[in-house]
Design a protein around this motif. Structure first.
Motif, PDB file in Angstrom:
ATOM      1  N   GLY A 170       0.805  -1.216   0.000  1.00 48.81           N
ATOM      2  CA  GLY A 170       0.000   0.000   0.000  1.00 48.81           C
ATOM      3  C   GLY A 170       0.838   1.265   0.000  1.00 48.81           C
ATOM      4  O   GLY A 170       0.360   2.315   0.395  1.00 48.81           O
ATOM      5  N   GLY A 171       2.081   1.156  -0.435  1.00 44.49           N
ATOM      6  CA  GLY A 171       2.983   2.303  -0.385  1.00 44.49           C
ATOM      7  C   GLY A 171       3.863   2.228   0.852  1.00 44.49           C
ATOM      8  O   GLY A 171       3.474   1.653   1.875  1.00 44.49           O
ATOM      9  N   ILE A 172       5.043   2.815   0.784  1.00 45.66           N
ATOM     10  CA  ILE A 172       5.998   2.756   1.886  1.00 45.66           C
ATOM     11  C   ILE A 172       5.410   3.419   3.135  1.00 45.66           C
ATOM     12  O   ILE A 172       4.858   4.517   3.076  1.00 45.66           O
ATOM     13  N   ALA A 173       5.491   2.719   4.247  1.00 50.15           N
ATOM     14  CA  ALA A 173       4.853   3.203   5.471  1.00 50.15           C
ATOM     15  C   ALA A 173       5.798   3.056   6.660  1.00 50.15           C
ATOM     16  O   ALA A 173       6.542   2.081   6.750  1.00 50.15           O
ATOM     17  N   PRO A 174       5.791   4.017   7.602  1.00 51.02           N
ATOM     18  CA  PRO A 174       6.665   3.939   8.773  1.00 51.02           C
ATOM     19  C   PRO A 174       6.273   2.785   9.681  1.00 51.02           C
ATOM     20  O   PRO A 174       5.099   2.404   9.765  1.00 51.02           O
ATOM     21  N   VAL A 175       7.262   2.215  10.352  1.00 50.36           N
ATOM     22  CA  VAL A 175       7.011   1.118  11.278  1.00 50.36           C
ATOM     23  C   VAL A 175       7.093   1.614  12.721  1.00 50.36           C
ATOM     24  O   VAL A 175       7.734   2.611  13.027  1.00 50.36           O
ATOM     25  N   LYS A 176       6.410   0.869  13.585  1.00 52.99           N
ATOM     26  CA  LYS A 176       6.411   1.152  15.020  1.00 52.99           C
ATOM     27  C   LYS A 176       7.335   0.142  15.692  1.00 52.99           C
ATOM     28  O   LYS A 176       7.118  -1.069  15.592  1.00 52.99           O
ATOM     29  N   ILE A 177       8.363   0.623  16.361  1.00 54.02           N
ATOM     30  CA  ILE A 177       9.415  -0.251  16.878  1.00 54.02           C
ATOM     31  C   ILE A 177       9.416  -0.287  18.399  1.00 54.02           C
ATOM     32  O   ILE A 177       9.356   0.757  19.070  1.00 54.02           O
ATOM     33  N   TRP A 178       9.481  -1.499  18.919  1.00 54.60           N
ATOM     34  CA  TRP A 178       9.609  -1.730  20.355  1.00 54.60           C
ATOM     35  C   TRP A 178      11.074  -1.989  20.675  1.00 54.60           C
ATOM     36  O   TRP A 178      11.711  -2.846  20.080  1.00 54.60           O
ATOM     37  N   ILE A 179      11.612  -1.245  21.634  1.00 52.17           N
ATOM     38  CA  ILE A 179      12.988  -1.442  22.080  1.00 52.17           C
ATOM     39  C   ILE A 179      12.967  -2.406  23.256  1.00 52.17           C
ATOM     40  O   ILE A 179      12.388  -2.116  24.302  1.00 52.17           O
ATOM     41  N   GLY A 309       8.497   5.284  12.288  1.00 51.31           N
ATOM     42  CA  GLY A 309       7.588   6.347  12.708  1.00 51.31           C
ATOM     43  C   GLY A 309       7.655   6.630  14.183  1.00 51.31           C
ATOM     44  O   GLY A 309       7.477   7.764  14.628  1.00 51.31           O
ATOM     45  N   SER A 310       7.918   5.572  14.996  1.00 52.28           N
ATOM     46  CA  SER A 310       7.955   5.756  16.442  1.00 52.28           C
ATOM     47  C   SER A 310       8.777   4.667  17.107  1.00 52.28           C
ATOM     48  O   SER A 310       8.946   3.575  16.556  1.00 52.28           O
ATOM     49  N   PHE A 311       9.275   4.993  18.308  1.00 50.05           N
ATOM     50  CA  PHE A 311       9.978   4.045  19.167  1.00 50.05           C
ATOM     51  C   PHE A 311       9.248   3.962  20.499  1.00 50.05           C
ATOM     52  O   PHE A 311       8.767   4.980  21.021  1.00 50.05           O
ATOM     53  N   CYS A 312       9.184   2.750  21.047  1.00 53.08           N
ATOM     54  CA  CYS A 312       8.596   2.575  22.368  1.00 53.08           C
ATOM     55  C   CYS A 312       9.570   1.805  23.251  1.00 53.08           C
ATOM     56  O   CYS A 312      10.069   0.746  22.855  1.00 53.08           O
ATOM     57  N   TYR A 313       9.824   2.367  24.425  1.00 51.50           N
ATOM     58  CA  TYR A 313      10.747   1.730  25.372  1.00 51.50           C
ATOM     59  C   TYR A 313      10.082   1.734  26.739  1.00 51.50           C
ATOM     60  O   TYR A 313       9.728   2.797  27.275  1.00 51.50           O
ATOM     61  N   LYS A 314       9.864   0.553  27.282  1.00 49.68           N
ATOM     62  CA  LYS A 314       9.100   0.412  28.524  1.00 49.68           C
ATOM     63  C   LYS A 314       7.748   1.089  28.329  1.00 49.68           C
ATOM     64  O   LYS A 314       6.978   0.687  27.474  1.00 49.68           O
ATOM     65  N   ASN A 315       7.453   2.129  29.091  1.00 51.26           N
ATOM     66  CA  ASN A 315       6.148   2.784  28.947  1.00 51.26           C
ATOM     67  C   ASN A 315       6.247   4.131  28.243  1.00 51.26           C
ATOM     68  O   ASN A 315       5.315   4.940  28.297  1.00 51.26           O
ATOM     69  N   ASN A 316       7.344   4.361  27.567  1.00 48.07           N
ATOM     70  CA  ASN A 316       7.584   5.649  26.927  1.00 48.07           C
ATOM     71  C   ASN A 316       7.617   5.475  25.412  1.00 48.07           C
ATOM     72  O   ASN A 316       8.465   4.769  24.890  1.00 48.07           O
ATOM     73  N   CYS A 317       6.688   6.082  24.712  1.00 49.06           N
ATOM     74  CA  CYS A 317       6.639   6.028  23.252  1.00 49.06           C
ATOM     75  C   CYS A 317       6.863   7.426  22.682  1.00 49.06           C
ATOM     76  O   CYS A 317       6.266   8.400  23.156  1.00 49.06           O
ATOM     77  N   VAL A 318       7.726   7.516  21.683  1.00 48.56           N
ATOM     78  CA  VAL A 318       8.018   8.804  21.055  1.00 48.56           C
ATOM     79  C   VAL A 318       7.828   8.683  19.546  1.00 48.56           C
ATOM     80  O   VAL A 318       8.115   7.646  18.951  1.00 48.56           O
ATOM     81  N   GLN A 319       7.345   9.754  18.951  1.00 52.25           N
ATOM     82  CA  GLN A 319       7.147   9.802  17.504  1.00 52.25           C
ATOM     83  C   GLN A 319       8.244  10.642  16.876  1.00 52.25           C
ATOM     84  O   GLN A 319       8.675  11.651  17.457  1.00 52.25           O
ATOM     85  N   LEU A 320       8.684  10.231  15.698  1.00 54.48           N
ATOM     86  CA  LEU A 320       9.691  10.998  14.972  1.00 54.48           C
ATOM     87  C   LEU A 320       8.988  11.969  14.028  1.00 54.48           C
ATOM     88  O   LEU A 320       8.218  11.541  13.148  1.00 54.48           O
ATOM     89  N   GLY A 321       9.234  13.260  14.228  1.00 56.33           N
ATOM     90  CA  GLY A 321       8.634  14.275  13.370  1.00 56.33           C
ATOM     91  C   GLY A 321       7.126  14.161  13.343  1.00 56.33           C
ATOM     92  O   GLY A 321       6.476  14.074  14.394  1.00 56.33           O
ATOM     93  N   ASP A 322       6.574  14.138  12.126  1.00 56.02           N
ATOM     94  CA  ASP A 322       5.116  14.013  11.988  1.00 56.02           C
ATOM     95  C   ASP A 322       4.678  12.563  11.820  1.00 56.02           C
ATOM     96  O   ASP A 322       3.516  12.292  11.500  1.00 56.02           O
TER      97      ASP A 322
END
Length: 354
Positions: A170-179, A309-322
């Motif tokens: 469906g087109g290149i899409a950002p992934v959500k990554i768990w650390i 698109g985002s990183f999640c570590y323990k209970n903290n999730c952050v988004q990169l840019g938009d």
């Protein structure tokens, strides 16, 4: 060693809608195979009909995991011709993995020529639709029947081919990554830099947990401090941090990715400074918040470039840019795929034409 080509009497039915091809589910009519015996070396190289291989229940690969593999692709160019991306580098890495796993090395020139002959015979299996390709899987396994922990005296090496559809349907899409803050993939002194099945088996449980929680990939930390990022299970990780390209150094726990090498060459030519150092989890979380971490992406054969698109570590999730793919990420994806499919000049001699 001569290469024998055996006849194929029947051909499998190909998938009619190439966009419906599922990765690793269909295989071509032929396979390349050769055998090794201690004292004799490699012998009986042949291209034969694809089919099951016979193993003794005591085959050492089944008990002690002496196994290595590679992954690369064949691309159909606009004029219908076929090309491969840096296949000689894959075979060299195949031999490095073999050395680490106490397995016999292959003659790189012979193996590449035999693999190219297999692909030429199976040329009709290379898909024609945009974004599709033929996946190539060289593999070596220990076949000696022996219940004892030592390097085997007998091996089987083979190459199978699989037509695959576009990775991003469906087109290149950002992934959500768990650390991962608990599980580790590899330790210094281990087999992390080898492309061997045990590394991937060890990652499955964490990947399962991540998927059940809604994440796409697991980002592994170093085993000693569980603080510095190394790689995602199927990709090397690269970061645009403070305007520089930052990626984990190759010190035995990270795979020496062919796509990673290519990316580093391209970004250097684009004028980016490269830092091969381990980025800490704190730098990722803080950098995403204050803008120092501008982009992050994975690099690997299957995905080419995968935006984060985002990183999640323990209970903290952050988004990169938009949360959308970054500018540099897309430039690299478009540049690499254009080179692979013959739509852009190959200035680095990365392409092998068949």
């Amino acid at each position: 060693m001569d290469l024998q080509i055996l006849p194929v009497t029947t051909s499998k039915e190909k998938v009619k809608d190439e966009n419906q091809l599922v990765f690793g589910k269909q295989y071509t009519d032929r396979m390349l195979i050769m055998e090794y015996d201690k004292g004799q070396g490699w012998h009986s190289a042949r291209i034969q009909p694809y089919g099951p291989i016979s193993l003794d229940p005591a085959a050492m690969v089944l008990h002690y995991s002496q196994e290595i593999f590679e992954g690369l692709k064949v691309f159909r160019r606009p004029d219908g011709s076929l090309s491969m991306f840096r296949p000689a580098d894959n075979i060299t890495r195949f031999n490095r993995s073999a050395e680490r796993m106490c397995m016999p090395e292959v003659d790189e020139t012979f193996f590449l020529d035999a693999m190219l002959e297999l692909i030429r015979l199976e040329a009709d299996w290379v898909p024609r639709s945009a974004g599709t390709s033929l996946y190539v899987r060289p593999t070596m396994i220990a076949t000696e029947p022996m219940l004892g922990v030592r390097p085997a005296d007998q091996y089987l090496c083979y190459v199978i081919l699989s037509p695959v559809g576009p990775y991003y349907k469906g087109g290149i899409a950002p992934v959500k990554i768990w650390i991962s803050d608990f599980y580790v993939r590899a330790t210094e002194g281990g087999t992390g830099e080898a492309k061997t099945g045990g590394n991937y088996a060890a990652s499955l449980y964490a990947a399962k947990e991540a998927a059940e929680s809604g994440y796409d990939q697991v980002l592994w930390l170093d085993a000693k401090e569980k603080r510095f990022v190394e790689e995602v299970g199927s990709m090397n990780m690269l970061f645009l941090y403070d305007g520089k390209i930052v990626t984990s150094p190759l010190h035995g726990t990270v795979l020496d990715g062919i796509t990673r090498r290519s990316v580093l060459t391209l970004v250097k030519e684009m004028g980016y400074e490269i830092e091969e150092r381990a980025l800490s989890v704190d730098e990722i979380l803080e950098g995403a918040g204050n803008g120092r971490l501008q982009e992050a992406f994975g690099a690997g054969t299957a995905v080419v470039i995968s935006p984060v698109g985002s990183f999640c570590y323990k209970n903290n999730c952050v988004q990169l840019g938009d949360g959308k793919p970054g500018k540099l990420t897309m430039e690299l994806y478009n540049m690499l795929t254009a080179i692979q499919y013959g739509k852009q000049e190959d200035r680095h001699n990365w392409i092998t034409l068949l």
